[in-house]
Structures are given as structure tokens and as C-alpha cells.
Write an enzyme that holds these catalytic residues in place. Structure first.
Site, PDB file in Angstrom:
ATOM      1  N   CYS A 126       0.575  -1.144   0.056  1.00 53.77           N
ATOM      2  CA  CYS A 126      -0.126  -0.022  -0.062  1.00 53.77           C
ATOM      3  C   CYS A 126       0.857   1.218   0.206  1.00 53.77           C
ATOM      4  O   CYS A 126       0.832   2.073  -1.050  1.00 53.77           O
ATOM      5  CB  CYS A 126      -1.065  -0.044   1.215  1.00 53.77           C
ATOM      6  SG  CYS A 126      -2.101  -1.324   0.907  1.00 53.77           S
TER       7      CYS A 126
HETATM    8  N1  LIG Z   1      -2.791  -6.094   1.671  1.00 53.97           N
HETATM    9  C1  LIG Z   1      -3.096  -4.983   2.249  1.00 53.97           C
HETATM   10  O1  LIG Z   1      -2.851  -4.807   3.362  1.00 53.97           O
HETATM   11  C2  LIG Z   1      -4.204  -4.163   1.652  1.00 53.97           C
HETATM   12  C3  LIG Z   1      -4.833  -3.216   2.705  1.00 53.97           C
HETATM   13  C4  LIG Z   1      -5.789  -2.256   1.794  1.00 53.97           C
HETATM   14  C5  LIG Z   1      -5.889  -2.270   0.394  1.00 53.97           C
HETATM   15  N2  LIG Z   1      -5.220  -3.157  -0.134  1.00 53.97           N
HETATM   16  C6  LIG Z   1      -5.421  -3.291  -1.726  1.00 53.97           C
HETATM   17  O2  LIG Z   1      -6.266  -4.654  -1.960  1.00 53.97           O
HETATM   18  C7  LIG Z   1      -5.932  -4.916  -3.359  1.00 53.97           C
HETATM   19  C8  LIG Z   1      -5.659  -6.212  -3.226  1.00 53.97           C
HETATM   20  O3  LIG Z   1      -4.453  -6.426  -2.423  1.00 53.97           O
HETATM   21  P1  LIG Z   1      -3.949  -7.816  -1.736  1.00 53.97           P
HETATM   22  O4  LIG Z   1      -2.981  -7.302  -0.872  1.00 53.97           O
HETATM   23  O5  LIG Z   1      -5.156  -8.350  -1.034  1.00 53.97           O
HETATM   24  O6  LIG Z   1      -3.324  -8.617  -3.160  1.00 53.97           O
HETATM   25  P2  LIG Z   1      -3.004 -10.104  -2.956  1.00 53.97           P
HETATM   26  O7  LIG Z   1      -1.850 -10.162  -3.866  1.00 53.97           O
HETATM   27  O8  LIG Z   1      -2.718 -10.621  -1.316  1.00 53.97           O
HETATM   28  O9  LIG Z   1      -4.095 -10.775  -3.354  1.00 53.97           O
HETATM   29  C9  LIG Z   1      -4.673 -10.661  -4.825  1.00 53.97           C
HETATM   30  C10 LIG Z   1      -5.351 -12.135  -5.218  1.00 53.97           C
HETATM   31  O10 LIG Z   1      -5.906 -11.844  -6.450  1.00 53.97           O
HETATM   32  C11 LIG Z   1      -5.761 -12.966  -7.229  1.00 53.97           C
HETATM   33  N3  LIG Z   1      -5.848 -12.469  -8.629  1.00 53.97           N
HETATM   34  C12 LIG Z   1      -5.186 -11.700  -9.370  1.00 53.97           C
HETATM   35  N4  LIG Z   1      -5.750 -11.512 -10.555  1.00 53.97           N
HETATM   36  C13 LIG Z   1      -7.003 -11.873 -10.551  1.00 53.97           C
HETATM   37  C14 LIG Z   1      -7.953 -12.092 -11.725  1.00 53.97           C
HETATM   38  N5  LIG Z   1      -8.076 -11.449 -12.545  1.00 53.97           N
HETATM   39  N6  LIG Z   1      -9.107 -12.859 -11.141  1.00 53.97           N
HETATM   40  C15 LIG Z   1      -9.028 -13.328 -10.082  1.00 53.97           C
HETATM   41  N7  LIG Z   1      -8.235 -13.429  -8.896  1.00 53.97           N
HETATM   42  C16 LIG Z   1      -7.152 -12.642  -9.436  1.00 53.97           C
HETATM   43  C17 LIG Z   1      -4.341 -13.410  -7.099  1.00 53.97           C
HETATM   44  O11 LIG Z   1      -3.849 -14.664  -7.530  1.00 53.97           O
HETATM   45  C18 LIG Z   1      -4.333 -13.221  -5.596  1.00 53.97           C
HETATM   46  O12 LIG Z   1      -4.541 -14.273  -4.720  1.00 53.97           O
HETATM   47  C19 LIG Z   1      -4.824  -3.989  -3.854  1.00 53.97           C
HETATM   48  O13 LIG Z   1      -5.384  -2.928  -4.484  1.00 53.97           O
HETATM   49  C20 LIG Z   1      -4.363  -3.551  -2.651  1.00 53.97           C
HETATM   50  O14 LIG Z   1      -3.632  -2.084  -2.888  1.00 53.97           O
HETATM   51  C21 LIG Z   1      -4.302  -4.101   0.328  1.00 53.97           C
END
Ligand SMILES: NC(=O)c1ccc[n+]([C@@H]2O[C@H](COP(=O)([O-])OP(=O)(O)OC[C@H]3O[C@@H](n4cnc5c(N)ncnc54)[C@H](O)[C@@H]3O)[C@@H](O)[C@H]2O)c1
Length: 455
Positions: free
Chosen positions: A281
Site C-alpha cells: 500500500c
Molecule cells: N494487503 C493490504 O494490506 C491491503 C490493504 C488495503 C488495501 N489493499 C488493496 O487491495 C487490493 C488487493 O491487495 P491484496 O494485498 O489482497 O493482494 P494479494 O496479492 O494478497 O491478493 C490478490 C489475489 O488476487 C488474485 N488475482 C489476481 N488477478 C486475478 C484475477 N484476474 N481474477 C481473480 N483473481 C485474481 C491473486 O491470485 C491473489 O490471490 C490492492 O489494490 C491493494 O492495494 C491491500
């Protein structure tokens, strides 16, 4: 595309299905954000279909396991067994969903521009599987305008009228991995929709499993809320990191200054300096806003400056190591250096964008023999190379020329490190209140003796 004309029956039917928990919820992307959200929906009584492109993730979850530290495997197992949650790589399963939340990655490209490929792929999947009455909510952090300019047009292209046939919202995720107090359920959730009905439906959906909902008037406002929150952190961390450099040059202890400033009961919020910023983030999200503003011919100076200062911190830490070794008549070249903690923040197992990776790389470029220890991370893959962590033993510490504390995990016995290492560069101030035994400790801003007061 959007309309004020609302088909009351479509909206009312979805509202009813949300209220009586007969709605099926789809979650696209089962990572740090999507899995906790899917679990909360399932615990609220909905049937949840988690769709992820990763076979590994889906089979692990269907086997009753969890790859996310904050989600206990026992919880996943119980929901799978009870038929409340399924994880699948089969996109067509989403056709059953009445509401779909999208939580896929939003990284930066090599040129630090938004990489929208995941959001576009997920928006297309949601669009292919949507039917009349589907609500689609984007959760991924992104630039203002994404929901209206990317997600809504995809649905409109299939002939749906947004706000009438289908409903579109943006609701930023605020999950803070490793936070023992605030989880998905008790962290207030901001919701902005394309039309008032979109806001109402998305608010109803999320209020089924989240304690407090904060509706805002548009998706752009909701998108900007998330970017303001993360830019606020980036800028304030940049400020205290610069203060650490300032204090270092003045021979003043930055931690003492910050702790004393934090006694002010109003108008000051405590942030602490460190070796840099990491995670999915803070280092990335502000660049989504900076990029958007560049397209409008505006330069976001706070964002750029904070990013510049924060990204220089690993080099500042390595400089500290070099100076400290120099005092021991040692060169970095050939010295054994242990990096203590490689996760991007304390008590979590995530190394994404971790400043520890930069510290390791910079030390190795100078010829150091670098090893690492992290109680949460047994091995790290960096530049295609797998690096195994080492155990924290008295012998290993005694054989090490310098220990660099990069991540301040609570479970590390820092007194043990103090008792056996000879030199510690402490970028997190974990050594401050320990009994000074063997090691010489160098802080991020080592206080030098001040000149005596002269008349
Ligand atoms: N990790 C954090 O602390 C956090 C906090 C707030 C917001 N976010 C935001 O949330 C979003 C997701 O982040 P995250 O940390 O959960 O990511 P992550 O990498 O942990 O998880 C994303 C998942 O999406 C899957 N994926 C990718 N493309 C796909 C598709 N086309 N169809 C289906 N599945 C798909 C991946 O295989 C993965 O399992 C980002 O925009 C991030 O900035 C993250």
C-alpha cells in the site's frame, strides 16, 4: 450510462436478498484483502464464492487451510465444511453471484505508472458473469475515476444500464495485516456508488458484515479517501524519516524528540522513523494519485518528496552500518552482516516491497556477506534467487560483524542479541530500554556529545 431512473423491483429484490442473507456473494481475488472479506460475508450467513486465478490458493482453501496470517485455517475449514464458502478458479461460478467484490492487486509498472491489468481482467470477469440485478463493488486501491471509467463502462458495454440493471460502487479496503485490534469487521468501511441506489445497495451489503459504514457521494470520493489515508501515512513517515536525518546531523536523539513531542495532547500525531516503507500500500498507492494528477498537468509535490525521502532510507541505514564497521576498523567488504527482520513491518509474514530487500542488496553490492533471520519468514525469493533465513544462535551472533535491525518483531529476544553480538545498527529503536551488555548499539540518529555551554 448512469441513470436516475431506478427499476424499483430490481433494486428491491437485491436489497431483500441481502437482508435475508439469501444473496450469493462473489469475491474476486482471495489475498490479504479478499479472503478476510469473503470469510466475513460467509460468517454473516451468505453463501460466498471466492474466485481466484491461483490454483494453489483455491486448492489450499478448499482443503481447509489458510495462506493469510490473520485468517485462521480453522475458520476457513468450518465455512468450507458448512457449505458457506467455496474457492474456485472457475470464473463461471460467479454467474450465481448477486453481488461481486473485486480485491485484486494494483501494482505499479516498471515506470511506476498504475498497472491496471488485474483490475481490468477482474472487471471483465465480473461483467461476463453479471446478470440483471448484480451489484459490483471494486475494493482494490486505485486512482480516482477507475470505477466510473473502467468498471462501469465494461458493464454498460454488455447492455446493462448502471444504476438500473446493475449497480456499481467503490469501497476501499482498509485491512491492516497483523493489527490485533482492528480487523475487517470492526474497521469502518467507506462506500461510494455511481448513483444513490448503488450507494444504498453497497452500504446494505457491507453493513451485513461490517460494524460501521461511511457512505460518500461518489466513487471518486471513496477512491480519494483511500489515497488520502495512504498518502497521509507516506508523507508523515517521510517527515519523521527526514527528522531522523536532521537529528543525526545535529547529534540529537530523534526518538527522544518524537516521544517528547507526542506528549502534546493535541495537534501532534506520532509517527516513527525507520529503514523505509514497504507492503502493497504505502509505497505504491500515492503514485496512483500522482499519475492521475500528471494526466491533468499537476505535480503532486508532497507525494513525490515523501517517496524520495522514504526510498532513500535503506541507503541511510547501510551508510550507518559502513560508518559503524569503520569505527571497528572493518570494511563492509568481507564483513558478515545479519539483517534482523525482513518483513515490511512487525509481526507479519509479508516481504512485498520490504526495505529489508534494499538493505540486503545495497550491503551485498558493497561486498558484505549478508544473512537474515525473521521468525515469520523462513526464506525469501529476491531477483530469482532463493535465500534461506538462519537461526538466531549465540555462536552465529558472535561470528557476525554487524547486526542490522530492520523489522521490530515482538517475538525476537533482543536482549539475547545484545548479549552476543558485537555491533547492532538499530533502525527501529528496539534496543533502547535493554541492559547494555556486550554489543555497541548504533541508532538511526546516534546522539553525539553536545559541545559544552560557553559563556
Ligand atoms: N494487503 C493490504 O494490506 C491491503 C490493504 C488495503 C488495501 N489493499 C488493496 O487491495 C487490493 C488487493 O491487495 P491484496 O494485498 O489482497 O493482494 P494479494 O496479492 O494478497 O491478493 C490478490 C489475489 O488476487 C488474485 N488475482 C489476481 N488477478 C486475478 C484475477 N484476474 N481474477 C481473480 N483473481 C485474481 C491473486 O491470485 C491473489 O490471490 C490492492 O489494490 C491493494 O492495494 C491491500
Amino acid at each position: 450510462m448512469a441513470t436516475d431512473r431506478t427499476d424499483r423491483s430490481t433494486k428491491a429484490q437485491l436489497l431483500q436478498r441481502i437482508q435475508d442473507r439469501t444473496a450469493t456473494i462473489g469475491v474476486i481475488g482471495l489475498g490479504y484483502v479478499g479472503l478476510p472479506l469473503a470469510v466475513e460475508f460467509a460468517k454473516a450467513g451468505f453463501h460466498v464464492i471466492g474466485y481466484d486465478v491461483s490454483e494453489r490458493v483455491c486448492s489450499l482453501l478448499m482443503g481447509g487451510d489458510s495462506h493469510i496470517q490473520d485468517v485462521p485455517a480453522s475458520e476457513v475449514a468450518a465455512l468450507v465444511r458448512g457449505g458457506k464458502f467455496e474457492a474456485t478458479t472457475d470464473e463461471s461460478r460467479l454467474a450465481r453471484a448477486d453481488a461481486i467484490s473485486i480485491a485484486v492487486p494494483t501494482p505499479l509498472s516498471k515506470t511506476r505508472d498504475p498497472d491496471m491489468s488485474y483490475v481490468i481482467a477482474a472487471a471483465n470477469a465480473a461483467t461476463r458473469q453479471a446478470h440483471r440485478g448484480t451489484l459490483v463493488a471494486l475494493e482494490s486501491t486505485t486512482y480516482p475515476g477507475t470505477t466510473r471509467e473502467v468498471l462501469a463502462p465494461a458493464l454498460a458495454e454488455r447492455g446493462f444500464v448502471v444504476g438500473e440493471d446493475v449497480f456499481v460502487a467503490f469501497s476501499p479496503e482498509r485491512v491492516d495485516p497483523g493489527n490485533p485490534v482492528y480487523h475487517t469487521k470492526n474497521t469502518p468501511k467507506v462506500v461510494g456508488g455511481i448513483t444513490p441506489d448503488c450507494i444504498e445497495l453497497a452500504s446494505a451489503l457491507y453493513s451485513s458484515c461490517i460494524d460501521t459504514i461511511v457512505p460518500v457521494s461518489s466513487p471518486e470520493a471513496a477512491e480519494l479517501v483511500k489515497l488520502l489515508e495512504n498518502t497521509f501515512r507516506s508523507v508523515n513517515i517521510g517527515l519523521v524519516n527526514e527528522m531522523a536525518i536532521v537529528c543525526d546531523k545535529l547529534g540529537v536523539d530523534v526518538w527522544e524528540v518524537i516521544d517528547a513531542a507526542a506528549t502534546k495532547p493535541f495537534g501532534f500525531m506520532k509517527f516513527t522513523p525507520g529503514p523505509g516503507i514497504g507492503g502493497h500500500c504505502i509505497p505504491l498507492d500515492p503514485h496512483y494519485l500522482a499519475w492521475k494528477m500528471r494526466t491533468l498537468n499537476y505535480k503532486t509535490r508532497f507525494i513525490d518528496l515523501a517517496s524520495e525521502i522514504n526510498s532513500q532510507m535503506p541507503a541511510f541505514v547501510v551508510e550507518k552500518v559502513a560508518h559503524a564497521l569503520n569505527l571497528d576498523r572493518k570494511a563492509v567488504n568481507g564483513s558478515k552482516v545479519l539483517v534482523l527482520g525482513v518483513a515490511y513491518k512487525r509481526d507479519i509474514d509479508d516481504v512485498r516491497e520490504s526495505p529489508a530487500l534494499d538493505v540486503i542488496r545495497l550491503l551485498e553490492e558493497l561486498g558484505a556477506e549478508v544473512s537474515f533471520h525473521d521468525p515469520y519468514i523462513p526464506a525469501v525469493r529476491e531477483d530469482g534467487r532463493m535465500r534461506e533465513g538462519v537461526d538466531l544462535t549465540s555462536q552465529m551472533l558472535a561470528d557476525t560483524d554487524a547486526v542490522v535491525v530492520v523489522t521490530d518483531h515482538h517475538s525476537v529476544d533482543y536482549q539475547f542479541v545484545m548479549d552476543h553480538a558485537s555491533l547492532i545498527v538499530d533502525s527501529r529503536n528496539v534496543m533502547r530500554n535493554l541492559v547494555q551488555t556486550k554489543a555497541r548499539v548504533v541508532s538511526l540518529s546516534a546522539a553525539a556529545p553536545l559541545s559544552p555551554v560557553t559563556a
